[in-house]
Design an enzyme around this catalytic site. Structure first.
Site, mmCIF file in Angstrom:
data_model
loop_
_atom_site.group_PDB
_atom_site.id
_atom_site.type_symbol
_atom_site.label_atom_id
_atom_site.label_comp_id
_atom_site.label_asym_id
_atom_site.label_seq_id
_atom_site.Cartn_x
_atom_site.Cartn_y
_atom_site.Cartn_z
ATOM 1 N N LYS A 197 -10.339 -7.463 7.062
ATOM 2 C CA LYS A 197 -9.416 -7.127 8.145
ATOM 3 C C LYS A 197 -10.013 -7.700 9.420
ATOM 4 C CE LYS A 197 -7.847 -2.772 6.048
ATOM 5 N NZ LYS A 197 -8.017 -1.298 6.073
ATOM 6 N N GLU A 232 -11.376 0.672 -4.026
ATOM 7 C CA GLU A 232 -11.713 0.305 -2.650
ATOM 8 C C GLU A 232 -12.396 1.449 -1.909
ATOM 9 O OE1 GLU A 232 -9.371 -1.331 1.356
ATOM 10 O OE2 GLU A 232 -8.296 -1.050 -0.539
ATOM 11 N N ASP A 291 -14.394 -2.058 2.213
ATOM 12 C CA ASP A 291 -13.485 -2.219 3.354
ATOM 13 C C ASP A 291 -14.231 -1.807 4.602
ATOM 14 O OD1 ASP A 291 -11.539 -1.978 5.336
ATOM 15 O OD2 ASP A 291 -10.228 -0.679 4.209
ATOM 16 N N GLY A 320 -4.473 -4.418 5.483
ATOM 17 C CA GLY A 320 -3.523 -4.207 6.569
ATOM 18 C C GLY A 320 -3.814 -2.926 7.333
ATOM 19 N N ASP A 371 -7.362 2.906 -3.337
ATOM 20 C CA ASP A 371 -8.110 2.896 -2.085
ATOM 21 C C ASP A 371 -8.468 4.326 -1.718
ATOM 22 O OD1 ASP A 371 -9.191 2.483 0.400
ATOM 23 O OD2 ASP A 371 -7.318 1.852 1.351
ATOM 24 N N SER A 402 0.845 -1.190 0.000
ATOM 25 C CA SER A 402 0.000 0.000 0.000
ATOM 26 C C SER A 402 0.882 1.243 0.000
ATOM 27 C CB SER A 402 -0.902 -0.009 1.238
ATOM 28 O OG SER A 402 -1.743 1.118 1.255
ATOM 29 N N LYS A 435 -1.030 -0.836 -4.435
ATOM 30 C CA LYS A 435 -2.273 -0.136 -4.095
ATOM 31 C C LYS A 435 -1.946 1.323 -3.818
ATOM 32 C CE LYS A 435 -4.432 -0.341 0.010
ATOM 33 N NZ LYS A 435 -5.245 -0.880 1.120
ATOM 34 N N LYS A 490 -3.227 4.966 -2.451
ATOM 35 C CA LYS A 490 -4.223 5.742 -1.724
ATOM 36 C C LYS A 490 -4.600 6.964 -2.575
ATOM 37 C CE LYS A 490 -4.253 3.456 2.265
ATOM 38 N NZ LYS A 490 -5.467 2.890 2.890
#
Length: 372
Positions: free
Chosen positions: A263, A214, A239, A291, A189, A136, A162, A164
């Site tokens: 998660k 996400e 998520d 994570g 995400d 990430s 991934k 952000k």
């Protein structure tokens, strides 16, 4: 199994570099660790993944500490024979506080499985000896800086990137990464940073052949995600919205997601995380393991979980040195050929680096049944 003592320990562990998302930047982690000791001396460790402030969810580490001490432990002491399943049932009357419950459950499960000589992966139903590892990447200061970070992770061998994103940092950085690195496995995400008013903007992400988008909308907006899904080609992954197996079933039923991020801390523990996995598998919805900047304790649990059969996409199961210069476990997790090994020892399968743990400990308190 009877529990003789529970230790609540707060550690402050610096990150290798600040990690920025739409809900803030972190340069260190204030972590609540839970250690349970059985009457035969077997120890089990758990890690609460709550952040310092209630930004990712309503939970935060100070609150989780207090809830564990004042409300969860008294219910633990009431159990004549402690098992993870029994603890889960005993904690059900406590509304919410899933991250706090998950941390205590992990510690009890670790001790229980160590007593039986069984690994967590075996207990959960793992089918893989190692899991593909994604990474990430937080919001960078600039696109050139982002490209440098991504290049570094690809050179290290990570199999999926991934990114952000947030309003103002979305189309341009994603486009730059896709143009620079070609057909790498890439996903984004949003951490609930957008609204339905951004649907036209988010549809522009379809041009980049992403694995998934996400959590674009707020946690409670399941109907909004279902509506947004009809306007995008990019699969929506949930998520924050997936807080239980029932929530997963409801989201899938109305078409709010095609992928689910699991998660264990967010759903209340590893036992519920396995149920989420099973619900998604029954509906043909692939899952992957997210994570929360875990140490080697929580990371060990993530590896075991990610080895279940319906974890079909690389997770945020990065090596220890992705975030930490020195992990809390004696054998940090290492990336090899884009994968990380699933621990095979009893329980979580990791041992604590006691000297380093003591060095980064901020506070420690011990509780037994007689003291509550």
């Amino acid at each position: 199994m009877k529990i003789a003592e529970v230790e609540l320990r707060r550690v402050r562990l610096p990150l290798k570099a600040p990690f920025r998302t739409s809900f803030g930047s972190q340069s260190e982690r204030d972590i609540l660790l839970i250690q349970v000791t059985s009457d035969d001396g077997t120890r089990g460790w758990g890690e609460c993944v709550a952040l310092s402030a209630p930004l990712y969810s309503s939970e935060y580490v100070d609150g989780a500490h207090r809830v564990t001490r004042d409300f969860l432990l008294p219910r633990l002491w009431m159990l004549p024979d402690v098992t993870a399943y029994g603890l889960e049932a005993a904690l059900t009357p406590i509304s919410g506080h899933r991250m706090a419950k998950a941390g205590l459950e992990m510690a009890v499960l670790d001790a229980e499985l160590r007593t039986r000589g069984t690994s967590l992966g075996e207990h959960l139903g793992a089918v893989k000896a190692r899991v593909p590892s994604g990474v990430s990447v937080g919001i960078a200061e600039s696109i050139p800086a982002l490209l440098d970070v991504v290049a570094g992770h690809l050179d290290e061998g990570y199999s999926r990137i991934k990114l952000k994103i947030e309003p103002g940092w979305d189309i341009e950085p994603v486009s730059a990464v896709r143009e620079r690195f070609g057909d790498i496995l890439l996903q984004v995400d949003a951490n609930a940073a957008y609204t339905m008013a951004d649907a036209t903007l988010l549809a522009k992400l379809d041009a980049f052949d992403l694995l998934l988008l996400e959590q674009p909308l707020p946690e409670e907006d399941i109907r909004g995600h279902a509506a947004l899904a009809t306007q995008l080609q990019t699969p929506i992954c949930l998520d924050e919205s997936i807080t239980s197996a029932r929530a997963a079933a409801d989201a899938i039923a109305i078409g709010a997601c095609k992928v689910v991020n699991i998660k264990s801390g967010r759903v209340g523990g590893l036992l519920e995380a396995r149920r989420v996995h099973d619900v998604c598998a029954a509906h043909g919805v692939p899952v992957w393991c997210g994570g929360m900047l875990e140490t080697g304790i929580g990371r060990a649990a993530n590896m075991a979980l990610a080895a279940l059969p319906n974890f079909l996409l690389p997770g945020d199961t990065s090596a220890s040195d992705r975030f930490w210069r020195r992990d809390l476990v004696t054998q940090p997790f290492v990336l090899r050929d884009g994968h990380v090994d699933v621990p095979t020892g009893p329980g979580l399968g990791v041992e604590m680096d006691e000297a380093w743990l003591d060095e980064v400990t901020v506070s420690k308190e011990c509780h037994a049944a007689e003291s509550l």
